[in-house]
Scaffold this motif. Structure first.
Motif, short mmCIF file in Angstrom:
data_model
loop_
_atom_site.label_atom_id
_atom_site.label_comp_id
_atom_site.label_asym_id
_atom_site.label_seq_id
_atom_site.Cartn_x
_atom_site.Cartn_y
_atom_site.Cartn_z
N VAL A 24 -34.69 6.70 -3.41
CA VAL A 24 -35.71 7.20 -2.47
C VAL A 24 -36.81 7.93 -3.64
O VAL A 24 -36.71 8.85 -4.14
N ASN A 25 -38.03 7.26 -3.46
CA ASN A 25 -38.79 7.55 -4.43
C ASN A 25 -39.96 8.94 -3.94
O ASN A 25 -40.56 8.76 -2.90
N PHE A 26 -39.85 9.67 -4.78
CA PHE A 26 -41.06 10.86 -4.75
C PHE A 26 -42.07 11.11 -5.46
O PHE A 26 -43.02 11.91 -5.48
N ASN A 27 -42.24 10.09 -6.35
CA ASN A 27 -43.08 9.95 -7.21
C ASN A 27 -44.35 8.87 -6.90
O ASN A 27 -43.96 7.70 -7.35
N ASP A 28 -45.25 9.36 -6.72
CA ASP A 28 -46.62 8.04 -6.43
C ASP A 28 -47.04 7.44 -7.78
O ASP A 28 -47.51 6.29 -7.56
N GLU A 29 -46.87 7.88 -8.85
CA GLU A 29 -47.27 7.49 -10.13
C GLU A 29 -46.39 6.45 -10.32
O GLU A 29 -46.84 5.21 -11.29
N TYR A 30 -45.12 6.05 -9.83
CA TYR A 30 -44.03 5.19 -10.48
C TYR A 30 -43.31 4.67 -9.35
O TYR A 30 -43.13 5.22 -8.45
N SER A 31 -42.74 3.44 -9.63
CA SER A 31 -42.11 2.81 -8.36
C SER A 31 -40.67 3.13 -8.37
O SER A 31 -40.18 3.62 -9.53
N SER A 32 -39.86 2.78 -7.36
CA SER A 32 -38.32 3.07 -7.41
C SER A 32 -37.61 2.48 -8.50
O SER A 32 -36.56 2.99 -9.16
N ASP A 33 -38.09 1.29 -8.93
CA ASP A 33 -37.51 0.64 -10.18
C ASP A 33 -37.78 1.29 -11.43
O ASP A 33 -37.01 1.53 -12.16
N ASP A 34 -38.94 1.95 -11.58
CA ASP A 34 -39.17 2.87 -12.72
C ASP A 34 -38.51 3.81 -12.69
O ASP A 34 -37.74 4.25 -13.74
N MET A 35 -37.85 4.58 -11.52
CA MET A 35 -37.29 5.95 -11.38
C MET A 35 -35.57 5.33 -11.84
O MET A 35 -35.08 5.89 -12.51
N LEU A 36 -35.24 3.98 -11.21
CA LEU A 36 -34.03 3.91 -11.56
C LEU A 36 -33.74 3.60 -13.07
O LEU A 36 -32.77 3.64 -13.79
N ARG A 37 -34.63 3.08 -13.59
CA ARG A 37 -34.81 2.74 -15.06
C ARG A 37 -34.59 3.89 -16.00
O ARG A 37 -33.83 3.93 -16.72
N VAL A 38 -35.34 5.11 -15.65
CA VAL A 38 -35.24 6.37 -16.21
C VAL A 38 -33.87 6.83 -16.05
O VAL A 38 -33.16 7.56 -17.14
N ALA A 39 -33.43 6.84 -15.02
CA ALA A 39 -32.07 7.45 -14.72
C ALA A 39 -31.22 6.55 -15.39
O ALA A 39 -29.96 7.20 -16.19
N ALA A 40 -31.01 5.44 -15.38
CA ALA A 40 -29.85 4.54 -16.16
C ALA A 40 -30.15 4.87 -17.58
O ALA A 40 -29.04 4.98 -18.40
N CYS A 41 -31.33 5.22 -18.23
CA CYS A 41 -31.54 5.53 -19.41
C CYS A 41 -30.67 6.91 -19.98
O CYS A 41 -30.28 6.81 -21.10
N LEU A 42 -30.78 7.56 -19.21
CA LEU A 42 -30.10 8.87 -19.19
C LEU A 42 -28.66 8.88 -18.88
O LEU A 42 -27.65 9.36 -19.96
N GLU A 43 -28.35 8.11 -18.17
CA GLU A 43 -26.91 8.19 -17.72
C GLU A 43 -26.00 7.23 -18.39
O GLU A 43 -24.78 7.75 -18.38
N GLU A 44 -26.34 6.40 -19.15
CA GLU A 44 -25.48 5.37 -19.69
C GLU A 44 -24.77 6.22 -20.99
O GLU A 44 -24.06 5.48 -21.53
N HIS A 45 -25.22 7.24 -21.41
CA HIS A 45 -24.53 7.94 -22.45
C HIS A 45 -23.40 8.76 -22.27
O HIS A 45 -22.68 9.19 -22.87
N PHE A 46 -23.04 8.84 -20.73
CA PHE A 46 -22.14 9.84 -20.44
C PHE A 46 -20.92 9.15 -19.39
O PHE A 46 -21.41 8.29 -18.53
N PRO A 47 -19.75 9.29 -19.81
CA PRO A 47 -18.65 8.67 -18.86
C PRO A 47 -18.28 9.03 -17.73
O PRO A 47 -17.41 10.19 -17.47
#
Length: 693
Positions: A403-426
């Motif tokens: 669910v996107n709350f940022n008008d500057e980016y798409s939902s896929d952009d938000m998912l990309r950012v989240a994955a970039c952070l989350e991939e470091h942690f088990p």
């Protein structure tokens, strides 16, 4: 390679490799290659006959092609597999056992009496020497009893009895040593490293996830909080608290910073470090674990320790009873009947074998137990605490919506950012985010600065100079003081409450909410019911999730109590409170946030595909495929305690009967000695059998 199919049925074949006999290394190589084929369900390789039995599913021709193209020289098998297989150990003890039996009986048939007497006297030196050494240390224990029995037999010229006593003692020692070594090796193999991927730091100072097999000596590897250090190395950058319990037994983590050496198998509890790899293979890891297990008191359950202590305490009484019988009857034969029969050997032999065999049996069900006392604790436990995510729920939650709350980016952009952070942690939730991005083909190269992980809360970093956080409601809105963008309040209020939520915020404003479905395991409710039937009186669920989500899961599973929105310290505090009430507590979890509670519980059980630190701290690890393994563990533990108590009754009852018959003159000393030692071996062999038939 050339081979012959000796026998074949549907889904099963027995083949003979065209060679006279395999070396241990060749047999293990063939086993590894066949076992790793996707269609093979079972394989056993016989090195003495160069045969292999293969069970498989699917196309028979694929197995034929695998064998046809197999060559020992080109097979890519990790050295640790060869080093730790246990094949040579088992074969050597089988040969020793057969050799001892053949030699004992063949010398009776083939050697003249004077030579047999000389051999018996020569062999007795060892046992008498051990007994004298024990006396010099001011101890009257089992070796003294053995030495006395052998000495009296020699003095009375009963050389046959002396020889039989030493033969049976030798067989007992061999069986105990074999079972102990095999159980320890099985346990060590299950505890050995299984790190498939690591974070490699490139010359361009980027972190990329690569196969651990591709790492070479001198490479730089980044180890994040909660992860196992995969190789021996030197710290080049960072500062971390490292848990070294698996190697040193230390319960308190030690600080490791630039210039310090770290070892494969230890775990980063706090912080993050970059290491330069010193050793790639890590073969010494197995030997270090074996040493740690052998030296650790963890292998001894309380009942086992009591049995050994009681056995030693009985020795003076046995010697005293022997002397008293002689004084009252003046009959050496009756006195010898007591000396030849004691409770000590059987108690000290059967109890440890029972425990180690139970540990081995548990491993057959994909359950790793780090010591006998933990099986005893599981048997005594009356309370079990489950973490929800990845334990009662499936280990593979999935992203159902962003669910996107940022008008500057798409939902896929938000998912990309989240994955970039989350991939470091088990963590299972983090894996869900990374998998969702992967399925959409969203590449997420490192775009952030150093990532900071706050246990049980979330992740914080900086992307393009903007502070970015992802995590729980508490972390994002209460700790970080983030807000919902103006005009987006209705959207926020309409978020589906039956999903778990991950909140992503940039520069203090909510940017996206990732909705994750974490379905309940199919077997969860049945497992809770089965645990109650097995003796657990209180089942509790604890989770950091919302009250509404927790209540739905708790109702479906049928737990007695549940607690929502809890922190790691809350879980540990609950466990401590239950223990203070006199309850025996099992804690089951899979994440970094479960570690304090796993440590606090009487028994900590970790799910195998959870965080490495959870597996490291836990006393027992179970596979992630089926929660019924916990029920199986409970039944094995219950059955072990019954076996130990049953063995105790059998040993005391049978040997008391032998002593009575000996003193009454019904049985001569040679017969009571034979029956005593024979019963000891039978009880010990029976203790090797699986508890669950």
């Amino acid at each position: 390679m050339k081979f012959t199919i000796k026998h074949e049925s549907r889904g099963r074949m027995r083949v003979h490799m065209e060679q006279y006999r395999m070396t241990y290394e060749q047999a293990d190589t063939l086993l590894y290659v066949i076992h790793n084929h996707r269609n093979v369900t079972f394989v056993k390789v016989y090195d003495r006959t160069a045969d292999a039995v293969i069970e498989y599913v699917g196309d028979r021709e694929q197995i034929i092609e695998l064998l046809r193209h197999f060559h020992y020289e080109s097979a890519n098998v990790p050295q640790t597999v060869i080093k730790t297989s246990g094949r040579e150990l088992n074969n050597s003890y089988q040969e020793k056992l057969i050799g001892s039996v053949v030699w004992h009986y063949s010398k009776k048939l083939l050697l003249p009496l004077p030579i047999r007497i000389a051999l018996t006297i020569g062999r007795s030196v060892k046992y008498i020497g051990i007994g004298l050494k024990c006396l010099l240390q001011r101890k009257i224990e089992v070796p003294v009893l053995d030495a006395t029995a052998i000495t009296v037999s020699l003095v009375t010229k009963d050389f046959s009895t002396a020889s039989s006593i030493m033969f049976l003692l030798g067989i007992g020692e061999l069986l105990e040593e074999w079972t102990h070594k095999k159980s320890v090796d099985d346990l060590a193999r299950s505890m050995s490293l299984n790190v498939s991927k690591v974070w490699l730091r490139t010359p361009e100072n980027q972190e990329i996830l690569v196969e651990s097999s591709k790492i070479e000596k001198g490479d730089k590897v980044v180890v994040h909080m909660g992860n196992v250090i995969p190789f021996d190395g030197e710290v080049l950058d960072g500062d971390a608290m490292v848990n070294q319990a698996s190697l040193t037994g230390e319960s308190v983590p030690v600080q490791r910073t630039v210039g310090n050496t770290v070892f494969a198998g230890t775990v980063v509890e706090e912080g993050e470090i970059t290491i330069r790899v010193k050793e790639v293979e890590g073969n010494n890891r197995f030997d270090q674990i074996v040493t740690m297990i052998e030296e650790s008191e963890k292998l001894k359950s309380e009942l086992e320790g009591k049995a050994e202590h009681y056995a030693d305490k009985l020795v003076p009484w046995t010697l005293g009873a022997t002397g008293l019988t002689y004084l009252l009857t003046r009959n050496v034969t009756k006195a010898m009947s007591i000396l030849m029969v004691d409770f000590c050997c059987a108690l000290k032999l059967a109890m440890p074998i029972s425990v180690l065999s139970a540990i081995r049996e548990a491993s057959l069900y994909n359950v790793t137990v780090k010591g006998g006392k933990f099986l005893e604790a599981v048997a005594e436990a009356d309370t079990i605490v489950f973490d929800k995510t990845g334990t009662l729920t499936k280990a593979h939650p999935t992203v159902v919506d962003v669910v996107n709350f940022n008008d500057e980016y798409s939902s896929d952009d938000m998912l990309r950012v989240a994955a970039c952070l989350e991939e470091h942690f088990p963590h299972s939730m983090a894996k869900a985010v990374v998998d969702a991005a992967s399925k959409k083909g969203l590449s997420h190269e490192e775009m952030h600065t150093k990532v900071e992980y706050i246990v049980a809360h979330g992740i914080a970093t900086s992307i393009n100079g903007k502070r970015t956080v992802i995590g729980s409601y508490h972390f994002v809105f209460e700790d970080e003081k983030c807000v919902v963008p103006a005009g987006k309040e209705p959207l926020f209020e309409s978020l589906p409450l039956y999903y778990s939520h991950l909140y992503l915020a940039i520069e203090g404003k909510l940017s996206a909410v990732i909705c994750i479905e974490d379905p309940l395991r199919d077997e969860a409710a049945a497992v809770v019911t089965s645990l109650k039937k097995a003796g657990i009186s209180k089942v509790v669920m604890m989770t950091g999730d919302s009250e509404r989500t927790a209540s739905v899961i708790a109702k479906k599973v049928g737990v007695d109590e549940y607690y929502a929105e809890v922190l790691p310290e809350d879980k540990a505090a609950f466990v401590e409170r239950e223990k203070d009430k006199g309850r025996k507590v099992i804690m089951i979890g899979d994440g970094i946030n479960d570690s304090p509670a796993l440590s606090a519980a009487n028994v900590g059980i970790a799910i195998s595909d959870g965080a490495e630190i959870a597996r490291e701290i836990a006393d027992i690890t179970v596979g992630s495929d089926d929660l019924y393994q916990i029920v199986t563990l409970k039944y094995i533990s219950n059955a072990l305690m019954k076996r130990i108590k049953s063995n105790y009754r059998k040993i005391v009852g049978f040997n008391s009967g032998l002593i009575a018959l000996g003193v009454a003159g019904v049985l001569p000393p040679t017969t009571t000695a034979l029956l005593h030692n024979g019963s000891t071996i039978l009880i010990s062999v029976n203790s090797m059998k699986n508890l669950l038939e």
